[in-house]
Design a protein around this motif. Structure first.
Motif, PDB file in Angstrom:
ATOM      1  N   ASN A  22       0.813  -1.221   0.000  1.00  0.00           N
ATOM      2  CA  ASN A  22       0.000   0.000   0.000  1.00  0.00           C
ATOM      3  C   ASN A  22       0.851   1.277   0.000  1.00  0.00           C
ATOM      4  N   PRO A  24       2.451   3.233  -3.134  1.00  0.00           N
ATOM      5  CA  PRO A  24       2.701   3.287  -4.580  1.00  0.00           C
ATOM      6  C   PRO A  24       4.064   3.867  -4.941  1.00  0.00           C
ATOM      7  N   GLU A  26       6.082   6.089  -7.298  1.00  0.00           N
ATOM      8  CA  GLU A  26       5.686   7.243  -8.096  1.00  0.00           C
ATOM      9  C   GLU A  26       6.643   7.552  -9.239  1.00  0.00           C
ATOM     10  N   ARG A  41       5.657   6.657  -2.434  1.00  0.00           N
ATOM     11  CA  ARG A  41       4.891   7.763  -1.876  1.00  0.00           C
ATOM     12  C   ARG A  41       5.160   7.977  -0.393  1.00  0.00           C
ATOM     13  N   TRP A  58      -0.301  -1.595 -15.074  1.00  0.00           N
ATOM     14  CA  TRP A  58       0.090  -0.258 -14.603  1.00  0.00           C
ATOM     15  C   TRP A  58       1.479   0.157 -15.107  1.00  0.00           C
ATOM     16  N   SER A  61       2.388   3.577 -16.504  1.00  0.00           N
ATOM     17  CA  SER A  61       2.257   4.713 -15.599  1.00  0.00           C
ATOM     18  C   SER A  61       3.630   5.191 -15.152  1.00  0.00           C
ATOM     19  N   ASP A 129      -2.695   5.267  -9.363  1.00  0.00           N
ATOM     20  CA  ASP A 129      -3.693   5.081  -8.314  1.00  0.00           C
ATOM     21  C   ASP A 129      -4.968   4.399  -8.799  1.00  0.00           C
ATOM     22  N   ASP A 131      -7.694   1.678  -9.572  1.00  0.00           N
ATOM     23  CA  ASP A 131      -8.046   0.436  -8.891  1.00  0.00           C
ATOM     24  C   ASP A 131      -9.116  -0.293  -9.697  1.00  0.00           C
TER      25      ASP A 131
END
Length: 200
Positions: A22, A24, A26, A41, A58, A61, A129, A131
């Motif tokens: 939990n 992330p 970045e 983060r 992801w 990203s 972010d 989900d």
């Protein structure tokens, strides 16, 4: 996933791997044209000799931020689980290409179903972010699957499809996963975009 992700996590922790959940990532940390770790983060800078991007759907990203977007697209995929049977259904895992469905028994005495018969929706990942809960379930696949299995699996007569799940499949142009070093960025490796048959 409910079983094997927990099992893999337990095993790597047993081997001494520290897992930060939990939090992330970045961005990648870059110095002198090389990747030296990541910035998370909460944890901040995490430096490493080798950094492996395993984000699958992801991945871009982060990869776009270092000028190395991966030529892959994400597609919405849905699957279903039957109500449990009294014992494990005696059947092999099957890709029923003629019926445009697949099915297999599960560890908890159910049958898992999916189909590729419907035009998959291409999904553009909005950011790190995102989900799965933001995806919307499609009502079309369930009646299609029920019709397709009517003659194939008499065992399903009167059995409910209890679970309907949705996720993303990350597909490359050649349907091969991206595994290995990123030539333009020493220190960065990929382990992602496993298409429909690998670890997502």
């Amino acid at each position: 996933p409910d079983t094997y992700i927990a099992a893999l996590s337990a095993k790597i922790r047993e081997m001494g791997v520290e897992v930060l959940e939990n939090d992330p990532v970045e961005e990648f940390l870059q110095e002198d044209g090389k990747v030296k770790g990541v910035r998370a983060r909460q944890a901040g800078e995490l430096r490493a000799d080798a950094t492996v991007c395993t984000l699958n759907a992801w991945a871009n990203s982060l990869m776009t931020g270092v000028g190395q977007p991966i030529p892959a697209h994400n597609y919405v995929h849905e699957r279903f689980m039957s109500a449990p049977f009294a014992e494990v259904p005696d059947m092999p895992a099957t890709n029923d290409n003629a019926g445009q469905i697949y099915y297999r028994p599960t560890e908890d005495n159910r049958i898992l179903f999916g189909t590729g018969a419907h035009e998959p929706v291409r999904h553009t990942m909005p950011g790190i972010d995102f989900d799965y809960s933001q995806l919307e379930l499609d009502p079309q696949p369930e009646p299609f699957i029920r019709n397709a299995i009517r003659e194939r699996l008499p065992i399903m007569e009167g059995v409910e499809l209890e679970q309907h799940r949705i996720g993303l499949i990350s597909m490359t142009a050649d349907t091969m996963p991206n595994i290995g070093p990123v030539g333009a960025l020493p220190g960065l490796y990929l382990g992602c975009n496993f298409n429909s048959g690998g670890f997502g």
